[in-house]
Design an enzyme around this catalytic site. Structure first.
Site: not given
Length: 335
Positions: A20, A22, A199, A202, A280-281
């Site tokens: 996961h 991006h 997703h 969240e 994630d990021d």
């Protein structure tokens, strides 16, 4: 996020995958500043506040701006190579990388060129001995059912070897319920041999996780942490063995949870839900994969048995090829 640094070398050495993450979240601030200067654009806020986000909506708007600067094949290929270098530095043996074409304004209507440019960068990285990467091409929640089906039909026709899955992301709280809208696209993706990752849970509640399972037939769920609010959804995850790709630091920075004490990752794990830790990021949120392991191990008192189990799930839940999974599992057995 603050972590225990003494454990990081061992956690870098831990064989693991990341499922996961991006591409949109891997821009380094110095690179964005350089590209913005070259394009004659002003930064969206002062340099020292560039990565300070008020929440998920602000964060997603920033992604649109950042991705708009990557307007040449060479820039995309360089992002791919840099991502592979990040994986190697973190000791990550494989990654499923999410890319959402809607963020990349210079590539609207040029999806095949977008994928080919990234593929060129990843092939070069693999030739240098860097980890393999699969692409999960993502829908945005605000797209229509017809747009979703059109994307899947293109991916199915191309059968690009770099593309391993269909994804959907975006702000659940603002888009509302989207499972019924995308059910047909995800059904077609499964028929075409694509994996499905969603997703959910969240910014929405547990109902989003249920829809991901029952309507979208998710092989894996990104986030999913709000499942904890409904014991029946937790039971559904456990019964079906569907893994969650959890991103603790992301949930804290983007204010899904106020603190790690409030975060349900340990409660979900104790309930028997299959989990992996992810960034994630990473660039935009200031984290790394070993850092996520260290953060949670320190806070929740996890020992090597728990860390090994999380790493094992990350490998098994990935969309890597059989040989890559077997190699990483063998390495993990001797960690």
């Amino acid at each position: 996020m603050p972590t225990s640094t003494s454990a990081l070398p061992r956690l870098i050495a831990l064989p693991k995958a990341e499922v996961h993450v991006h591409l949109e979240g891997t821009f380094e601030p110095a690179l964005l500043e350089r590209w913005a200067t070259e394009a004659g654009q002003r930064l969206p806020r002062p340099r020292d506040q560039l990565l300070q986000f008020s929440g998920l909506t602000d964060f997603l708007a920033f992604l649109d701006w950042a991705c708009g600067l990557a307007n040449t094949p060479e820039r995309l290929a360089s992002l791919a190579r840099a991502f592979s270098e990040r994986l190697a530095a973190d000791g990550t043996g494989y990654a499923d990388l999410i890319v959402n074409p809607t963020h990349w304004s210079a590539w609207h209507g040029k999806l095949r060129g977008f994928i080919d440019a990234l593929d060129a960068g990843f092939r070069e990285a693999e030739q240098m001995g860097l980890p393999k990467v699969g692409l999960c091409v993502s829908l945005l929640r605000t797209q229509s059912a017809d747009e979703a089906v059109e994307l899947v039909d293109l991916l199915s026709a191309w059968r690009h070897p770099r593309v391993v899955a269909l994804s959907v992301d975006g702000n659940e709280a603002t888009a509302g319920r989207t499972g019924p809208r995308f059910a047909e696209a995800f059904r077609r993706a499964g028929q075409a041999g694509l994996k499905r990752t969603v997703h959910a849970g969240e910014s929405s509640g547990p109902e989003g996780v249920r829809d991901a399972i029952e309507l979208l037939q998710a092989d894996r769920i990104d986030h999913g942490v709000r499942a904890i609010d409904d014991p029946s959804v937790v039971d559904l995850l456990v019964d079906k063995g569907i893994p969650l790709g959890v991103c603790p630091s992301s949930n804290l920075v983007l204010k899904v949870y106020p603190s790690l004490d409030a975060h349900p990752v340990e409660r979900l794990r104790a309930a028997g839900v299959r989990l992996s830790l992810n960034t994630d990021d990473p660039s935009l949120l200031g984290t790394s994969l070993p850092g996520e392991y260290a953060l949670c191990a320190t806070h929740f008192g996890w020992g090597d048995d728990v860390l090994r189990a999380l790493a094992q799930t990350s490998i098994a839940a990935s969309f890597a090829d059989t040989d890559t999974k077997a190699r990483l599992q063998a390495q993990l057995a001797s960690w």
